[in-house]
Write an enzyme that holds these catalytic residues in place. Structure first.
Site: not given
Ligand code: AMP
Length: 554
Positions: A243, A245, A250, A265, A294, A333, A408, A414
């Site tokens: 996707e 970024k 967010r 976020r 986002e 997303f 994470r 990413k």
């Protein structure tokens, strides 16, 4: 339970610096708390009266609290002010004017503080002061100390969410092992009071199975990074979704019937900032949903504009005017909940298929740009296209991946142009102190002391002094953004270079740097050389770069 019992535990916690002792003191106390009071005790121990995200504020500035103390003690404000100046702590100053026999219950204090928070409108300041004063009049000295600190939002016991979760695990399961279950539940439902209540009333299994509740934000999943795209073979395998970024803000949107709530976020309620996104989410063909995306600023043709543009929408005032001036679009997303179904443990491929059904391209909402890739070359090509069009990079998502709340994890990776050049990622650091500027910067802050997050000890550990990369406007903004305190804040570790002013560890900044070197001048034992301010980040301090991550980079 009497509030004085809680105050005595606070006193013990305050005198303890070891994490383990703190946890054990708290565990013993939480075990003694009644089933029905546990929730309240948890909030108060964290210095709050509601979960973080609930947007409940007492709305009492230092001056108002000071007036409350003076009113309760029947003395002039100037007398309390003089004590405050001499002692340096308003809580301790309040002790001098409180002499009642302990009589307040925990519930009375909690309800009283809620009543203060609820007062609004004209004359509200006076009413708040009076209510605080009436609580203080019925307080003993130790109770007054902590009541005042809670009212100021500065309890400084050194016990954060993690300590309380650990203590709950020990108190109600007898071992630390349940900690990971509680921590995971807290990611899905970041309301410690609720988790505590579930644990004590329904047991650990119920906590393990905690589900999303629409309206309560879920801690957001974050991306891992790899050294090269080749690593995808072992991390995610193929096929994957790749996707765009987006470099915006967010948003987690909750829709319950007609009602829409937007969270940032940091899990702050930002609904009022984006009426355009709210009305787009209101129109989605769903009954209940939690979706994520986002939000980016767009031009008249729908092209994505840089991050700085969407940041203009982060405001309390003139919202309607900025909705017109800075149109935005939510690039969706993920979907975590849909029409009564919790999807957090459902694989991404299925979540995405559901998302496709509910998101149709519209003015303020559309799906994030994405493609399905069977090999590294495909991901690489998509990345090149995105970057050429000015995009920030890509996020690669495992098709079978669950939504790893608050983590994470390797299900999201990413990839940005900086990584291709072999450069290190930037650091997200927490501001813990400030230095007064000199020369052109005289009268303002000229540099910041920044820390990384030690997730084991739940502390912020000093790592660099940041004085480069600020524009004059940014320096002007700093005092407003930073909450100054007159003592080293709880959970902060610093040595060597100490700041002129301590700052509550709340604000996260993105910092670039040349390299990490061994250094005795920071508590981490390492320092970032040539740190450079890049921007403010919408992250919670506990989401900052961790000590563990920094050590891995060495
Ligand atoms: P970072 O802050 O560099 O760790 O990157 C993670 C952030 O990228 C997320 O918190 C999102 O705000 C943002 N982001 C932008 N586009 C996407 C996307 N397609 N999928 C996931 N996160 C995205």
């Amino acid at each position: 339970m009497k509030f004085v019992e809680l105050a005595r535990v606070y006193e013990k916690l305050e005198a303890t610096s070891s994490y383990n002792s703190m946890r054990d003191i708290l565990a013993k106390f939480l075990k003694a708390a009644g089933k029905d009071e546990l929730r309240v005790v948890c909030y108060l121990t964290l210095g709050r009266i509601a979960p973080h995200f609930a947007d409940v504020n007492l709305g009492m500035a230092e001056k108002m609290v000071l007036r409350g103390i003076a009113d309760a003690g029947n003395v002039q404000d100037s007398s309390v002010l003089a004590d405050y100046k001499r002692i340096g702590d308003l809580g301790e100053a309040a002790e001098r004017y409180a002499s009642a026999k302990p009589q307040l219950s925990v519930k009375e204090v909690f309800d009283g503080l809620h009543s203060i928070a609820e007062i609004g409108g004209s004359g509200s300041q006076e009413k708040k002061v009076k209510l605080l004063s009436s609580l203080l009049q019925r307080s003993s000295s130790i109770e007054a100390r902590y009541l005042v600190r809670i009212a100021l939002g500065d309890l400084r016991l050194g016990a954060g969410d993690k300590t309380v979760l650990d203590a709950l695990a020990i108190a109600y399961t007898g071992s630390k092992e349940a900690r990971s279950v509680l921590e995971h539940a807290f990611m899905i439902c970041p309301d410690i009071g609720k988790i505590a209540e579930l644990l004590v009333k329904k047991g650990l299994k119920a906590v393990e199975n905690v589900n999303i509740e629409v309206g309560i934000p879920i801690q957001m999943m974050l991306c891992q990074r790899v050294e090269s795209l080749d690593e995808l073979k072992k991390r995610t395998g193929f096929p994957v979704t790749v996707e765009q970024k987006y470099d915006g803000e967010r948003i987690q949107a909750h829709r319950l019937g007609r009602k829409v709530v937007l969270y940032s976020r940091r899990l702050e309620n930002i609904t009022s900032q984006f009426p355009d996104i709210v009305s787009a989410v209101e129109k989605l063909p769903v009954k209940t949903a939690v979706i994520e995306g986002e939000v980016v600023a767009v031009d008249a043709k729908g092209n994505v504009l840089p991050f700085q543009v969407v940041m203009q929408r982060r405001r309390k005032y003139d919202v309607a005017e900025y909705v017109r001036r800075v149109p935005v679009s939510l690039r969706v997303f993920d979907v975590l909940f849909l029409n009564g179904r919790d999807l957090i443990r459902t694989e991404y491929e299925k979540r995405y298929a559901l998302l496709r059904k509910i998101i149709k391209k519209g003015k303020s909402v559309e799906l994030a740009e994405s493609t399905l890739c069977n090999d590294v070359k495909c991901a690489e090509d998509f990345f090149q296209d995105i970057v050429q069009e000015g995009g920030e990079g890509i996020v690669i998502k495992s098709l079978s991946g669950e939504y790893q709340a608050g983590v994470r994890g390797w299900n999201w990776i990413k990839w940005k142009p900086e990584y291709v050049a072999g450069l290190r990622d930037t650091f997200d650091l927490v501001v813990i102190g400030a230095f007064y500027g000199r020369g052109r910067r005289a009268g303002k802050y000229g540099a910041l002391l920044c820390a990384a997050y030690d997730d084991k000890a739940d502390q912020f550990v000093s790592f660099c002094k940041l004085g480069t990369g600020f524009t004059d406007e940014l320096l002007d903004e700093l005092p407003e953004k930073l909450r100054k305190v007159d003592h080293k804040p709880a959970r902060v570790e610093a040595k060597g270079i100490l700041p002129d002013v301590w700052i509550q560890p709340e604000l996260v900044v993105e910092v670039g740097g040349a390299e990490i070197t061994k250094s005795p001048t920071h508590a981490l034992g390492f320092a970032l050389r040539f740190p450079r301010f890049l921007r403010f980040r919408e992250k919670k301090p506990e989401q900052a770069t961790s000590v563990r991550e920094i050590k891995k980079m060495l």
